[in-house]
Design a protein around this motif. Structure first.
Motif, short mmCIF file in Angstrom:
data_model
loop_
_atom_site.label_atom_id
_atom_site.label_comp_id
_atom_site.label_asym_id
_atom_site.label_seq_id
_atom_site.Cartn_x
_atom_site.Cartn_y
_atom_site.Cartn_z
N ALA A 29 72.21 14.86 0.12
CA ALA A 29 71.67 14.88 -1.25
C ALA A 29 71.41 13.46 -1.71
O ALA A 29 72.26 12.58 -1.58
N CYS A 30 70.20 13.23 -2.23
CA CYS A 30 69.81 11.92 -2.74
C CYS A 30 70.22 11.78 -4.20
O CYS A 30 70.42 12.76 -4.91
N ALA A 31 70.29 10.54 -4.65
CA ALA A 31 70.60 10.28 -6.06
C ALA A 31 69.48 10.78 -6.97
O ALA A 31 69.70 10.98 -8.17
N ASP A 32 68.27 11.01 -6.42
CA ASP A 32 67.17 11.52 -7.24
C ASP A 32 67.18 13.05 -7.35
O ASP A 32 66.30 13.65 -7.97
N GLY A 33 68.18 13.71 -6.72
CA GLY A 33 68.32 15.15 -6.86
C GLY A 33 67.70 15.96 -5.74
O GLY A 33 67.77 17.19 -5.77
N ASN A 34 67.10 15.31 -4.74
CA ASN A 34 66.50 16.05 -3.62
C ASN A 34 67.54 16.32 -2.54
O ASN A 34 68.43 15.51 -2.28
N LEU A 35 67.39 17.48 -1.89
CA LEU A 35 68.28 17.90 -0.81
C LEU A 35 67.51 17.87 0.50
O LEU A 35 66.50 18.57 0.65
N TYR A 36 67.99 17.08 1.47
CA TYR A 36 67.36 16.96 2.78
C TYR A 36 68.18 17.73 3.81
O TYR A 36 69.41 17.67 3.81
N THR A 37 67.48 18.40 4.71
CA THR A 37 68.10 19.02 5.88
C THR A 37 67.59 18.29 7.11
O THR A 37 66.38 18.21 7.34
N LEU A 38 68.51 17.72 7.91
CA LEU A 38 68.14 16.92 9.07
C LEU A 38 68.69 17.55 10.35
O LEU A 38 69.77 18.14 10.35
N THR A 39 67.94 17.40 11.43
CA THR A 39 68.43 17.85 12.74
C THR A 39 69.51 16.90 13.22
O THR A 39 69.58 15.74 12.82
N VAL A 40 70.36 17.40 14.09
CA VAL A 40 71.42 16.60 14.70
C VAL A 40 71.36 16.80 16.21
O VAL A 40 71.26 17.94 16.68
N PRO A 41 71.35 15.71 16.98
CA PRO A 41 71.61 14.32 16.61
C PRO A 41 70.37 13.49 16.30
O PRO A 41 70.49 12.30 16.06
N GLN A 42 69.18 14.11 16.30
CA GLN A 42 67.95 13.32 16.18
C GLN A 42 67.72 12.74 14.78
O GLN A 42 66.96 11.79 14.60
N LEU A 43 68.34 13.36 13.75
CA LEU A 43 68.18 12.94 12.35
C LEU A 43 66.72 12.98 11.92
O LEU A 43 66.20 12.05 11.29
N GLN A 44 66.06 14.08 12.25
CA GLN A 44 64.68 14.30 11.82
C GLN A 44 64.67 15.32 10.68
O GLN A 44 65.42 16.30 10.69
N VAL A 45 63.79 15.09 9.69
CA VAL A 45 63.75 15.94 8.51
C VAL A 45 63.16 17.31 8.85
O VAL A 45 62.07 17.41 9.42
N VAL A 46 63.90 18.35 8.49
CA VAL A 46 63.43 19.73 8.66
C VAL A 46 62.87 20.25 7.34
O VAL A 46 61.82 20.90 7.30
N SER A 47 63.55 19.95 6.24
CA SER A 47 63.09 20.40 4.93
C SER A 47 63.58 19.45 3.84
O SER A 47 64.56 18.71 4.04
N LYS A 48 62.91 19.51 2.71
CA LYS A 48 63.28 18.72 1.54
C LYS A 48 63.01 19.58 0.31
O LYS A 48 61.89 20.07 0.12
N VAL A 49 64.04 19.79 -0.51
CA VAL A 49 63.89 20.63 -1.70
C VAL A 49 64.49 19.91 -2.90
O VAL A 49 65.43 19.12 -2.76
#
Length: 466
Positions: free
Chosen positions: A208-228
């Motif tokens: 969760a970012c300080a701007d209120g967005n929620l990121y879902t990242l793959t592991v271990p690659q740390l690639q963005v799957v979704s942002k809401v």
């Protein structure tokens, strides 16, 4: 009759015996001794006694099931007793700044051979992440100095991966065995919360970012799957459900209740489709935690309609799937007001019915219906952290002590028993414990020093390896 029983018949009879009885049977004669040593008898004894410890897998290593049974029984006795001769305490220094968080990267398992080892990682304001061997009291590796102070970390023991984030939002995955960098991702703003999730489809990372967005990242690659978007321009806290199917997002003090997201659409987002979520019907919420023994039971601490009194409400969540959409049903199971004398700053769940609250220097247990089970006043100063697992509870405090409690599993209703305290260093140099965590064979705490730095203090329980 005993003389007429063959090995197969004896094995069947012995399957109903407890360990003490098997040891007595082994002294009858050679045949009984050989049958009492049967691998399957001791395997069933182990699984029968420790079936509830699903969070701690059985790892035999070089041992037999019989050896495992006695080693684990001895360990449990020593953890409950807390005698000075039962553990080794070490003060481990190395960071030049304040330690902000720690996480175990060794698997949470009971193992009693030469491979048994407890390893933790720590992040610090000195801009490094480090790994430590608690039994040896030594540093395993240290990362290069990073551009900004590191403030949080999560671990994936099965992947031997630790993920850190700094004050500027830079997320880095590190190999837990070597300390080499695996992958990285930079958030647009600072991170307000980070949660490791082990979904059946594979592990992932929620941020969760300080701007209120929620990121879902793959592991271990740390690639963005979704942002809401969750709560615009608001720092939030995240908690994943025990079955990893849900994630709650709480904005402390918001008039809007916590949002609960179904994780499947976050892992497989579809174009032009909104994430599946629901907002719980409470306001001014401050804490939330999941019941460990239930797949989707969430307890939320919030204010009542007047905004004056604290209330804890328990919800059960269910995903209703139709052909073209998924909806979430949140059902209220229980709700009760807290006594005015209880003002919790920490909250965790145990089993399916128990809530643990830290209120200043007091540890208080309630059922989800509001029945107060017990209140412990063992600490002299405020509790700073709380570790809860199926076997024990450990609290840390600014009074420079850790308090160990053990669940009495012989009772039908969960009963927590206060056992002993573990002391830190001298009050002349230290200002108290700030964090505590534990695995099957050790307890680790962060001890803050008066000069603004921190050390790691470990307590490793002794077990005779066989």
């Amino acid at each position: 009759m005993a003389a007429q029983l063959g090995p197969h018949e004896l094995l069947h009879v012995f399957s109903f015996l407890e360990a003490r009885d098997l040891l007595l049977a082994a002294q009858v004669n050679k045949v009984w001794n050989e049958v009492s040593m049967t691998k399957e008898l001791w395997r069933q004894l182990c699984l029968r006694r420790w079936a509830s410890c699903g969070a701690f897998p059985v790892v035999l290593g070089t041992q037999t099931w019989r050896q495992y049974y006695f080693c684990r029984s001895e360990l449990e006795f020593r953890v409950e007793s807390g005698r000075p001769r039962d553990f080794i305490s070490k003060a481990i220094s190395g960071h030049a700044g304040k330690i902000d968080q720690l996480a175990y990267v060794s698997p949470h398992e009971y193992r009693f051979d030469e491979m048994a080892r407890s390893v933790v990682c720590t992040v610090s304001s000195d801009c490094t992440v480090r790994a430590w061997d608690l039994q040896q009291g030594t540093e395993i590796w240290s990362s290069p100095v990073q551009p900004a102070p590191l403030v949080s970390l999560v671990a994936y023991p099965l992947l031997q991966l630790v993920v850190t984030v700094d004050t500027q939002g830079l997320i880095i995955g590190w190999k837990a065995d070597t300390g080499s960098e695996w992958a990285s991702f930079c958030l647009p703003t600072s991170c307000s919360s980070m949660e490791a999730c082990g979904h059946p489809e594979g592990p992932f990372l929620m941020v969760a970012c300080a701007d209120g967005n929620l990121y879902t990242l793959t592991v271990p690659q740390l690639q963005v799957v979704s942002k809401v978007a969750t709560f615009p321009r608001t720092s939030v806290s995240l908690t994943c459900s025990p079955d990893q199917q849900w994630v709650s997002v709480l904005a402390q003090g918001s008039d809007v209740g916590p949002k609960v997201f179904f994780t499947q659409p976050l892992l497989h987002p579809l174009e032009d489709e909104l994430p599946v979520s629901t907002t719980l019907p409470v306001r001014l919420s401050s804490r939330a935690c999941w019941a460990p023994d239930e797949a989707s039971r969430l307890m939320v601490m919030h204010r009542d309609d007047s905004g004056v009194h604290l209330v804890i409400t328990t919800f059960s969540l269910k995903a209703n799937k139709s052909r073209d959409r998924v909806s979430i049903l949140a059902q209220q199971l229980a709700s009760f007001p807290l006594p005015g004398t209880v003002t919790p700053h920490l909250m965790q769940g145990h089993g399916s019915q128990v809530i643990l609250l830290a209120s200043r220097s007091e540890l208080v247990l309630f059922t989800i219906q509001g029945l107060q089970l017990v209140a412990f006043r063992d600490h002299q100063r405020p509790i700073t952290s709380m570790w809860v697992d199926p076997n024990r509870v450990v609290t840390s405090s600014l009074d420079l002590s850790l308090r160990v409690y053990v669940w009495d599993k012989k009772k039908t209703c969960p009963v927590l028993r206060s056992c002993y305290q573990l002391l830190g260093g001298s009050h002349r140099w230290a200002s108290g414990f700030t964090h505590v965590k534990s695995d099957s064979m050790s307890i680790a705490g962060i001890e803050a020093r008066s000069n603004g730095t921190s050390i790691l203090r470990s307590y490793c329980f002794k077990v005779q390896l066989s």
